[in-house]
Design an enzyme around this catalytic site. Structure first.
Site, mmCIF file in Angstrom:
data_model
loop_
_atom_site.group_PDB
_atom_site.id
_atom_site.type_symbol
_atom_site.label_atom_id
_atom_site.label_comp_id
_atom_site.label_asym_id
_atom_site.label_seq_id
_atom_site.Cartn_x
_atom_site.Cartn_y
_atom_site.Cartn_z
ATOM 1 N N ASN A 251 -10.353 -0.755 -0.090
ATOM 2 C CA ASN A 251 -8.632 -0.485 -0.133
ATOM 3 C C ASN A 251 -8.196 -0.984 -1.480
ATOM 4 O O ASN A 251 -8.258 -2.231 -1.866
ATOM 5 C CB ASN A 251 -8.158 -1.415 1.074
ATOM 6 C CG ASN A 251 -6.657 -1.438 1.106
ATOM 7 O OD1 ASN A 251 -5.883 -0.935 0.265
ATOM 8 N ND2 ASN A 251 -6.193 -1.960 2.181
ATOM 9 N N HIS B 103 -3.613 6.646 2.707
ATOM 10 C CA HIS B 103 -3.825 5.422 2.083
ATOM 11 C C HIS B 103 -5.373 5.313 2.700
ATOM 12 O O HIS B 103 -5.695 5.201 3.844
ATOM 13 C CB HIS B 103 -2.992 4.310 2.751
ATOM 14 C CG HIS B 103 -3.498 3.124 1.938
ATOM 15 N ND1 HIS B 103 -3.808 2.659 1.230
ATOM 16 C CD2 HIS B 103 -3.425 1.781 3.169
ATOM 17 C CE1 HIS B 103 -4.156 1.511 1.116
ATOM 18 N NE2 HIS B 103 -3.847 0.893 2.169
ATOM 19 N N CYS C 213 0.949 -1.208 -0.017
ATOM 20 C CA CYS C 213 -0.074 -0.014 -0.076
ATOM 21 C C CYS C 213 0.790 1.161 0.130
ATOM 22 O O CYS C 213 0.269 2.327 -0.333
ATOM 23 C CB CYS C 213 -0.984 0.007 1.160
ATOM 24 S SG CYS C 213 -1.813 -1.696 1.435
HETATM 25 N N1 ACO Z 1 -18.878 -9.133 8.701
HETATM 26 C C1 ACO Z 1 -19.394 -9.360 10.133
HETATM 27 N N2 ACO Z 1 -18.608 -9.760 11.070
HETATM 28 C C2 ACO Z 1 -17.051 -9.832 10.772
HETATM 29 C C3 ACO Z 1 -16.696 -9.500 9.623
HETATM 30 C C4 ACO Z 1 -17.373 -9.032 8.487
HETATM 31 N N3 ACO Z 1 -16.996 -8.936 7.301
HETATM 32 N N4 ACO Z 1 -15.186 -9.568 9.743
HETATM 33 C C5 ACO Z 1 -14.908 -9.857 10.683
HETATM 34 N N5 ACO Z 1 -16.309 -9.979 11.657
HETATM 35 C C6 ACO Z 1 -16.296 -10.440 13.103
HETATM 36 C C7 ACO Z 1 -15.057 -11.210 13.660
HETATM 37 O O1 ACO Z 1 -15.385 -12.488 13.209
HETATM 38 C C8 ACO Z 1 -15.071 -10.850 15.095
HETATM 39 O O2 ACO Z 1 -16.175 -11.694 15.570
HETATM 40 P P1 ACO Z 1 -15.948 -12.348 17.254
HETATM 41 O O3 ACO Z 1 -15.934 -11.168 18.048
HETATM 42 O O4 ACO Z 1 -17.232 -13.184 17.486
HETATM 43 O O5 ACO Z 1 -14.809 -12.891 16.824
HETATM 44 C C9 ACO Z 1 -15.861 -9.437 15.012
HETATM 45 O O6 ACO Z 1 -16.178 -8.913 13.805
HETATM 46 C C10 ACO Z 1 -14.707 -8.338 15.351
HETATM 47 O O7 ACO Z 1 -13.518 -8.601 14.546
HETATM 48 P P2 ACO Z 1 -12.031 -7.809 14.485
HETATM 49 O O8 ACO Z 1 -11.204 -8.327 13.466
HETATM 50 O O9 ACO Z 1 -11.923 -7.528 15.908
HETATM 51 O O10 ACO Z 1 -12.767 -6.343 13.788
HETATM 52 P P3 ACO Z 1 -12.154 -5.021 13.688
HETATM 53 O O11 ACO Z 1 -13.099 -3.824 14.343
HETATM 54 O O12 ACO Z 1 -10.680 -5.042 14.163
HETATM 55 O O13 ACO Z 1 -12.180 -4.692 12.110
HETATM 56 C C11 ACO Z 1 -10.749 -4.652 10.203
HETATM 57 C C12 ACO Z 1 -11.431 -5.632 11.341
HETATM 58 C C13 ACO Z 1 -11.808 -3.825 9.595
HETATM 59 C C14 ACO Z 1 -10.166 -5.809 9.106
HETATM 60 C C15 ACO Z 1 -9.833 -3.807 10.806
HETATM 61 O O14 ACO Z 1 -8.872 -4.683 11.761
HETATM 62 C C16 ACO Z 1 -8.773 -3.293 10.071
HETATM 63 O O15 ACO Z 1 -9.194 -2.544 9.063
HETATM 64 N N6 ACO Z 1 -7.544 -3.615 9.972
HETATM 65 C C17 ACO Z 1 -6.625 -2.697 9.141
HETATM 66 C C18 ACO Z 1 -6.549 -3.088 7.951
HETATM 67 C C19 ACO Z 1 -5.754 -2.339 7.172
HETATM 68 O O16 ACO Z 1 -5.487 -1.202 7.316
HETATM 69 N N7 ACO Z 1 -4.710 -2.693 6.273
HETATM 70 C C20 ACO Z 1 -4.104 -1.642 5.388
HETATM 71 C C21 ACO Z 1 -2.957 -1.855 5.449
HETATM 72 S S1 ACO Z 1 -2.532 -3.355 4.613
HETATM 73 C C22 ACO Z 1 -3.518 -3.123 3.077
HETATM 74 O O17 ACO Z 1 -3.992 -2.140 2.846
HETATM 75 C C23 ACO Z 1 -3.312 -4.160 1.993
#
Ligand code: ACO
Length: 332
Positions: free
Chosen positions: A289, A259, A116
């Protein structure tokens, strides 16, 4: 010192494929909801390629738009750089294919893989090329078909990504006051976090043999929460550092172009830096993204919509797989 030695963004452009995948569409593929995706990421829809559309096809359209904006033709180019983690092929490079599709040959063409942060890594290369050969006309494209590496059975990742390309044309400039001057680039990387965000299947660490069935490692795997925290911390600190070393403050920044991974990350970075509302560019709701394409798409859109008037300072920042992160300052 050569009089053309200031690297200047002369033109910007972007392209996203026609097909749109909404959150409602994703509800039919995995167990998710528009509400979850919107509140956790800010993403409402993303564009995805048609069958047979590769990264170079998206790059081609973005390149044409950037060249037209610069008032230049493909024949004027001396160098082509494509930042991508989803090239058409391992070899030849996406940039070579793009060159051919632009109807030219004999230029320097190379790909860059910094996930990214790829566009910002590319910008530093462009500055180096202009410093070495000030007459150069460099095309830098961030182009991704992330959906080619998206695991549609993994709801934690498949809702995040989209396809697209953004491009800039950079030339040397004699006048430090010229619009689009790249004031500085600042880059970092750290391989210690490699396994938090990776695609390994089919590469040399995990080669496929004839008859192998593609498994999860063929696709993007990410520890979302860890990446989230590091992304916020890194983009904030590199943004502060680049401003400080240029004798600038956050008050000088007209527009932060981060980003576009997740609106919560964007908001957190903006808040920590003391920027919000009109001074932070957001389009993650429409594109998701798009990795290396994300910053140049946002830059091209921001310019086209008048968000970067003459004299304004843009602060670009990104974080991605590797890990890699960085920032750039551009005066328009
Ligand atoms: N729909 C419904 N529920 C979901 C989904 C979905 N699509 N995805 C995950 N969940 C659930 C999980 O299973 C979890 O359930 P549980 O509590 O029963 O275990 C719950 O939602 C919370 O999951 P988390 O992973 O803790 O959710 P979080 O708030 O962290 O959000 C996300 C996840 C959106 C991926 C976030 O962590 C994020 O954006 N991370 C950074 C990603 C990023 O920035 N990448 C950029 C650099 S890399 C690149 O761009 C390639």
């Amino acid at each position: 010192m050569n009089t053309l030695s200031h690297a200047r963004i002369r033109g910007t452009g972007f392209y996203v494929p026609e097909r749109i995948l909404t959150n409602a569409d994703l509800e039919k593929i995995v167990e998710t909801s528009d509400e979850w995706i919107t509140t956790r990421t800010g993403i409402k829809e993303r564009h995805i390629v048609a069958k047979g559309q590769a990264a170079s096809d998206l790059a081609l359209e973005a390149a044409k738009a950037a060249l037209a904006d610069a008032g230049l033709a493909p024949e004027d180019l001396t160098h082509l750089i494509v930042s991508t983690v989803t090239p058409d092929s391992f070899t030849p490079a996406c940039s070579c294919i793009l060159q051919h599709k632009l109807g030219i040959s004999g230029r320097v063409a190379m790909d860059m893989n910094a996930a990214c942060s790829g566009f910002l890594y590319g910008l530093e290369q462009v500055r180096a090329i202009i410093a070495l050969k000030p007459e150069s006309v460099v095309l830098l494209v961030g182009a991704e078909v992330l959906t080619s590496r998206t695991n549609w059975e993994d709801r934690a990742t498949c809702v995040l990504f989209g396809d697209g390309a953004g491009a800039v044309v950079v030339t040397g400039s004699a006048d430090a006051a010229d619009s689009g001057r790249i004031l500085d680039t600042l880059l970092y990387s750290d391989g210690a976090g490699a396994d938090l965000l990776m695609i390994t299947g089919g590469a040399s660490s995990e080669p496929y043999a004839m008859g192998h069935v593609v498994g999860p490692s063929h696709f993007i795997r990410m520890q979302g929460q860890d990446v989230f925290k590091l992304a916020v911390r890194s983009m904030e600190s590199v943004s502060r550092e680049i401003l400080e070393r240029n004798g600038l403050s956050i008050d000088d920044v007209a527009l932060l172009i981060p980003h576009q991974a997740n609106n919560r990350i964007i908001e957190a970075v903006g808040k920590k830096l003391g920027l919000s509302g009109e001074r932070v560019y957001v389009n993650v709701d429409r594109y998701g993204n798009t990795s290396a394409a994300s910053v140049p798409i946002a830059l091209a859109e921001a310019r086209a919509s008048g968000r970067l008037p003459a004299g304004s300072l843009a602060l670009l920042t990104a974080f991605g797989g590797g890990f890699t992160w960085g920032a750039a300052l551009v005066r328009f």
